[in-house]
Design an enzyme around this catalytic site. Structure first.
Site, PDB file in Angstrom:
ATOM      1  N   ARG A  84      27.603 -50.731 -88.627  1.00  0.00           N
ATOM      2  CA  ARG A  84      27.958 -51.668 -89.688  1.00  0.00           C
ATOM      3  C   ARG A  84      29.219 -52.407 -89.260  1.00  0.00           C
ATOM      4  O   ARG A  84      30.132 -51.801 -88.668  1.00  0.00           O
ATOM      5  CB  ARG A  84      28.212 -50.933 -91.009  1.00  0.00           C
ATOM      6  CG  ARG A  84      26.939 -50.514 -91.733  1.00  0.00           C
ATOM      7  CD  ARG A  84      26.128 -51.717 -92.211  1.00  0.00           C
ATOM      8  NE  ARG A  84      24.917 -51.342 -92.930  1.00  0.00           N
ATOM      9  CZ  ARG A  84      23.713 -51.203 -92.379  1.00  0.00           C
ATOM     10  NH1 ARG A  84      23.552 -51.389 -91.078  1.00  0.00           N
ATOM     11  NH2 ARG A  84      22.671 -50.884 -93.113  1.00  0.00           N
ATOM     12  N   GLU A  86      28.018 -61.125 -93.102  1.00  0.00           N
ATOM     13  CA  GLU A  86      26.762 -61.574 -92.477  1.00  0.00           C
ATOM     14  C   GLU A  86      26.086 -62.608 -93.359  1.00  0.00           C
ATOM     15  O   GLU A  86      26.078 -62.428 -94.584  1.00  0.00           O
ATOM     16  CB  GLU A  86      25.838 -60.374 -92.255  1.00  0.00           C
ATOM     17  CG  GLU A  86      26.450 -59.390 -91.274  1.00  0.00           C
ATOM     18  CD  GLU A  86      25.551 -58.181 -90.986  1.00  0.00           C
ATOM     19  OE1 GLU A  86      24.401 -58.155 -91.454  1.00  0.00           O
ATOM     20  OE2 GLU A  86      26.016 -57.270 -90.279  1.00  0.00           O
ATOM     21  N   HIS A 141      22.096 -59.131 -86.429  1.00  0.00           N
ATOM     22  CA  HIS A 141      21.656 -57.906 -87.130  1.00  0.00           C
ATOM     23  C   HIS A 141      20.155 -57.701 -86.856  1.00  0.00           C
ATOM     24  O   HIS A 141      19.325 -57.782 -87.769  1.00  0.00           O
ATOM     25  CB  HIS A 141      21.941 -57.977 -88.632  1.00  0.00           C
ATOM     26  CG  HIS A 141      22.029 -56.623 -89.259  1.00  0.00           C
ATOM     27  ND1 HIS A 141      22.908 -56.290 -90.248  1.00  0.00           N
ATOM     28  CD2 HIS A 141      21.322 -55.479 -89.012  1.00  0.00           C
ATOM     29  CE1 HIS A 141      22.740 -55.026 -90.597  1.00  0.00           C
ATOM     30  NE2 HIS A 141      21.778 -54.510 -89.851  1.00  0.00           N
ATOM     31  N   THR A 148      26.097 -51.260 -83.272  1.00  0.00           N
ATOM     32  CA  THR A 148      24.864 -51.558 -84.007  1.00  0.00           C
ATOM     33  C   THR A 148      24.886 -50.867 -85.374  1.00  0.00           C
ATOM     34  O   THR A 148      23.845 -50.726 -86.000  1.00  0.00           O
ATOM     35  CB  THR A 148      23.619 -51.038 -83.239  1.00  0.00           C
ATOM     36  OG1 THR A 148      23.865 -49.692 -82.847  1.00  0.00           O
ATOM     37  CG2 THR A 148      23.291 -51.888 -82.043  1.00  0.00           C
ATOM     38  N   GLY A 199      24.295 -38.900 -85.715  1.00  0.00           N
ATOM     39  CA  GLY A 199      23.184 -38.790 -86.667  1.00  0.00           C
ATOM     40  C   GLY A 199      21.907 -39.183 -85.930  1.00  0.00           C
ATOM     41  O   GLY A 199      21.864 -39.164 -84.692  1.00  0.00           O
ATOM     42  N   ARG A 200      20.885 -39.576 -86.672  1.00  0.00           N
ATOM     43  CA  ARG A 200      19.581 -39.868 -86.060  1.00  0.00           C
ATOM     44  C   ARG A 200      19.685 -40.866 -84.904  1.00  0.00           C
ATOM     45  O   ARG A 200      19.143 -40.647 -83.822  1.00  0.00           O
ATOM     46  CB  ARG A 200      18.638 -40.475 -87.093  1.00  0.00           C
ATOM     47  CG  ARG A 200      18.331 -39.619 -88.272  1.00  0.00           C
ATOM     48  CD  ARG A 200      17.414 -40.403 -89.210  1.00  0.00           C
ATOM     49  NE  ARG A 200      17.302 -39.770 -90.487  1.00  0.00           N
ATOM     50  CZ  ARG A 200      18.119 -39.998 -91.506  1.00  0.00           C
ATOM     51  NH1 ARG A 200      19.097 -40.866 -91.396  1.00  0.00           N
ATOM     52  NH2 ARG A 200      17.951 -39.364 -92.651  1.00  0.00           N
TER      53      ARG A 200
HETATM   54  C1  GLV Z   1      19.788 -51.895 -90.681  1.00  0.00           C
HETATM   55  O1  GLV Z   1      20.916 -52.141 -90.409  1.00  0.00           O
HETATM   56  C2  GLV Z   1      19.400 -50.851 -91.551  1.00  0.00           C
HETATM   57  O2  GLV Z   1      20.244 -50.222 -92.191  1.00  0.00           O
HETATM   58  O3  GLV Z   1      18.190 -50.613 -91.661  1.00  0.00           O
END
Ligand code: GLV
Length: 369
Positions: free
Chosen positions: A266, A295, A317, A264, A160-161
């Protein structure tokens, strides 16, 4: 004259709030750094607010939507991910929610790359050594060596992005790439990156031919030196291709013992107890994590085991935590600006009041005619 809309923000999002106040909206910001208790959110929603600004740590579900029945018009999330918002519930109550995609793409991808670099070049143990005055000599391979990224192969899990932005960063470091996406393959982008890499070789900018292609998940894991995860969290039942615990005993064991994992995306995409074991028992060489099943990371998390500290980087995070990315009031640059704009679009009835046309609205399906 604008109607005096009332907004409650569960966290301070900086100067972007002024964009609302300047429009005459009445805005209350929860002033403390930690998340407000859910009962407080419900109380605020019940008090008749029109808009609610939320973030990842707020559980937004039927209870909240019920409290906002007949007056809550929009939930504006300051994050790209929205797994804290129950989409089915939002749709049932016909409340649109918005997110802040795009503006954090590059910051998140570069952070994933920096984590990868810090992990593989052992910057954390190396700095500890220096600080603890244990740096006694320069030696060809003692006390340890790291692994370079140049010329190595990385698996990009999720294109994705943010996955695509990560591809762009990795191309700049002359890496080869095995891409996997459970839902959608962007062959045009992959072809363009291959062309860029070929041009770099032809012009003498790169020394060796680099390549990129889509493969099956298993192949990506088996053949890579690095694995970087960029999928949304999709629990079983939420999608035909769930990502919950995509990294488990079976799949972590497919990785090379010399390979590194970077997450990075989830936390629940990785089974943390199994990952801690994988690091202790050297199934893989290391991991760098920015996200966790729970978290903040609990004090008793197996990931905190000192025995694996040299090969397990733990970040809070933090991937989108860059000044402009987080706080710019410009909706094309900052999460705060985009969050506020998403809220304004709904309250001010922009796009003819058609939620399906609003660029930052997520649950458009609930508003399709
Ligand atoms: C960070 O994890 C977001 O979803 O912006």
């Amino acid at each position: 004259m604008n109607k005096k809309f009332r907004v409650f923000a569960t966290c301070d999002i900086g100067e972007a709030i002024d964009l609302l106040r300047n429009r005459g909206y009445e805005v209350e910001v929860y002033p403390r750094p930690e998340a407000p208790p859910k009962r407080l959110i419900i109380e605020k929603v019940k008090s008749g607010i029109d808009g609610l600004i939320t973030t990842l740590r707020d559980q937004i579900d039927a209870e909240v939507f019920e409290a906002g029945k007949n007056h809550l018009k929009v939930v504006a999330q300051i994050a790209v991910g929205f797994d804290n918002i129950n989409r089915a519930d939002a749709n049932r109550y016909k409340i649109p929610f918005t997110h802040t995609a795009d503006v954090l793409t590059e910051a998140t991808a570069e952070f994933a790359f920096f984590m990868l670099g810090s992990l593989t070049r052992k910057m954390w143990p190396a700095e500890h050594l220096t600080r603890q005055n244990q740096w006694g000599y320069w030696h060809p391979y003692l006390p340890f060596l790291g692994d370079e990224v140049t010329g190595k192969t990385i698996a990009i899990i999720g294109t994705g992005r943010i996955g695509l932005a990560m591809i762009k960063k990795c191309a700049g470091f002359d890496m080869n790439m095995l891409c996997y996406d459970p839902a959608y393959e962007n062959h045009d982008y992959v072809k363009a990156i291959q062309e860029v890499m070929d041009l770099r070789l032809a012009r003498g900018i790169a020394r060796e031919k680099n390549w990129i292609k889509y493969v099956r998940f298993e192949q990506a894991l088996q053949e890579s030196d690095f694995v970087s995860v960029h999928v949304p969290l999709l629990r079983p039942g939420e999608s035909p291709t769930p990502t919950y615990q995509l990294f488990n005993e079976q799949t972590l064991k497919l990785m090379k013992p010399t390979a590194y994992l970077v997450n990075t995306s989830r936390g629940p995409v990785v089974d943390e107890a199994v990952l801690a074991r994988a690091l202790r028992e050297n199934w893989i060489a290391g991991a760098a994590l920015d996200v966790y099943e729970t978290e903040p990371l609990p004090a008793d998390s197996p990931l905190r085991d000192p025995a694996i500290a040299d090969r397990c980087r733990l970040m809070p995070h933090f991937a989108s935590a860059a000044r402009i990315t987080r706080l710019s009031s410009d909706p094309n640059k900052g999460m705060a600006g985009r969050c506020v704009q998403g809220l304004i679009d709904v309250l001010a009835g922009n796009y003819g009041g058609d939620v399906t046309m609003m660029p930052y609205a997520v649950n458009k399906e609930a508003f399709a005619k």
